[in-house]
Write a protein that holds these residues in place. Sequence first.
Motif, short mmCIF file in Angstrom:
data_model
loop_
_atom_site.label_atom_id
_atom_site.label_comp_id
_atom_site.label_asym_id
_atom_site.label_seq_id
_atom_site.Cartn_x
_atom_site.Cartn_y
_atom_site.Cartn_z
N PHE B 157 61.28 23.57 64.48
CA PHE B 157 61.43 24.94 64.96
C PHE B 157 60.78 25.12 66.33
N CYS B 158 60.64 24.02 67.05
CA CYS B 158 59.99 24.08 68.36
C CYS B 158 61.03 23.89 69.46
N GLY B 159 61.03 24.81 70.42
CA GLY B 159 62.03 24.76 71.48
C GLY B 159 61.73 23.74 72.57
N ASN B 160 60.54 23.18 72.53
CA ASN B 160 60.16 22.20 73.56
C ASN B 160 60.30 20.79 73.00
N PRO B 161 61.33 20.03 73.42
CA PRO B 161 61.55 18.71 72.83
C PRO B 161 60.49 17.68 73.25
N ARG B 162 59.73 18.01 74.28
CA ARG B 162 58.72 17.05 74.75
C ARG B 162 57.31 17.43 74.31
N MET B 163 57.23 18.28 73.27
CA MET B 163 55.93 18.75 72.80
C MET B 163 55.12 17.57 72.28
N LYS B 164 53.97 17.29 72.95
CA LYS B 164 53.16 16.12 72.60
C LYS B 164 52.12 16.46 71.54
N LYS B 165 51.59 17.68 71.61
CA LYS B 165 50.48 18.06 70.73
C LYS B 165 50.97 18.36 69.32
N ASP B 222 61.24 19.27 56.72
CA ASP B 222 60.90 17.86 56.51
C ASP B 222 61.50 16.97 57.60
N SER B 223 62.68 17.35 58.11
CA SER B 223 63.37 16.51 59.10
C SER B 223 62.61 16.43 60.42
N LYS B 224 61.84 17.48 60.71
CA LYS B 224 61.15 17.62 62.00
C LYS B 224 62.14 17.50 63.17
N ASP B 225 63.40 17.84 62.89
CA ASP B 225 64.46 17.65 63.89
C ASP B 225 65.02 19.02 64.30
N ARG B 226 64.81 19.37 65.56
CA ARG B 226 65.27 20.67 66.06
C ARG B 226 66.78 20.86 65.84
#
Lengths: 245, 245
Positions: B157-165, B222-226
């Motif tokens: 559910f995160c719009g930033n695909p490069r989120m490192k943290k 569970d998928s952690k896939d946007r």
Amino acid sequence: MEKNYKLTLAYDGTRFFGWEHQPDKETIQGKLETVLERLQGHPVDLIGAGRTDAGVHARAMVASVRLDVRRSPEEIRDYMNRYLPDSIAVREVKEASDRFHARYNALGKTYRYTCFTGPVKPVFDRKYVTLLDFSPDIEKMRQAAEILRGEHDFRAFCGNPRMKKSTVRLVDTIQIEERKDRILFTFHGTGFLQNMVRILVGTLLEVGRGRWEPAYVREILDSKDRKLAGPTAPPEGLCLMKVDY
Amino acid sequence: MEKNYKLTLAYDGTRFFGWEHQPDKETIQGKLETVLERLQGHPVDLIGAGRTDAGVHARAMVASVRLDVRRSPEEIRDYMNRYLPDSIAVREVKEASDRFHARYNALGKTYRYTCFTGPVKPVFDRKYVTLLDFSPDIEKMRQAAEILRGEHDFRAFCGNPRMKKSTVRLVDTIQIEERKDRILFTFHGTGFLQNMVRILVGTLLEVGRGRWEPAYVREILDSKDRKLAGPTAPPEGLCLMKVDY
């Protein structure tokens, strides 16, 4: 077969040059007639219950129009809403009797004028309130409103200096309420002259700020002189709430 | 003497490119910093509790800023409101402890997302709601919300695909209420990822329209896939309601 319809309309008047169609200007009636012409295939004549000034809003303006279309009232409503700008909505379309005329049959109107007196400008309804830089004396305004209420010649409160017809009107309600940072003026009457609600509010606010004693509004009424009344309050605080039939 | 201040802000985000300053674009932070720079005589660093996206509104965003001015908090508030556009208001200015930091000290946030489902488009708050062309199943959305509520890795559910943290967040409230023609989604949590509230709403609406069963949102988590989650719901329905400290 041609039928007569009653339309109930809401609009944010901010960006419009008022209700009545004018060449080369965006007006509420103009926008509605353009959409109805598209629906009908030829120009139509939309009759409003009254005319609102440039910048004035409506929650329930009423209009009547004759149409010959193979659509239900809900379909006409949905068609119009699809093509109207976001600032105008057709709330309801109903078949009306053949004799129904939105202007001639209107028995009364309710207007609401909203002032904002708080220390912080409002953000979300900023286009629907008039900001005041003082806190008017509510009791004094109520005393003045009591004098203005009733059947009078409101010529001093008419924005049209060339008004030939009678300027006698019955205003049976002038209610003034405080709600947090807002002051709500509610007017009900059988009819209102051009700019009349805004001049009434402008006059009441002069009483509220202490420039005039409440009793002075009787002199204004008696004078029948527009120059004696208060200024025309800005349009953004005004909203047509209801038309009675 | 330099002091630290806590500002509470309201804004209509419609015409802004979001909170965060950007060169050559109108942003909320940019507008506020311009006014504060004028007040202070040199550039200042305004720290927001978070960043709202372009088009998102706030009733009570919080920011902190260090200023060295001979004005009371009320005078700072009034100065800012005088020079800010009508769509941004400083609701309150308070002196804060020297250690107060609007972002690091934020303990939680409340967001409200408003959908409109009625047959007639709303006129007066049209910029603060998202229009739906269907009536979602509230019970199914509530079941899905119950699964989404809690502490999870919200990477899907995160719009930033490069989120490192870390993308683990605690969302302790997801409330869905019907009020006449409106559906209100209220979210409270310790923090939200970029676009997270809008993707949660977009996903719940897919459940509400019957595309997915409520239980499917567990697979999305569970998928952690946007790509598995729903679309990012439009910004206009979203409003930051409160920041807890």
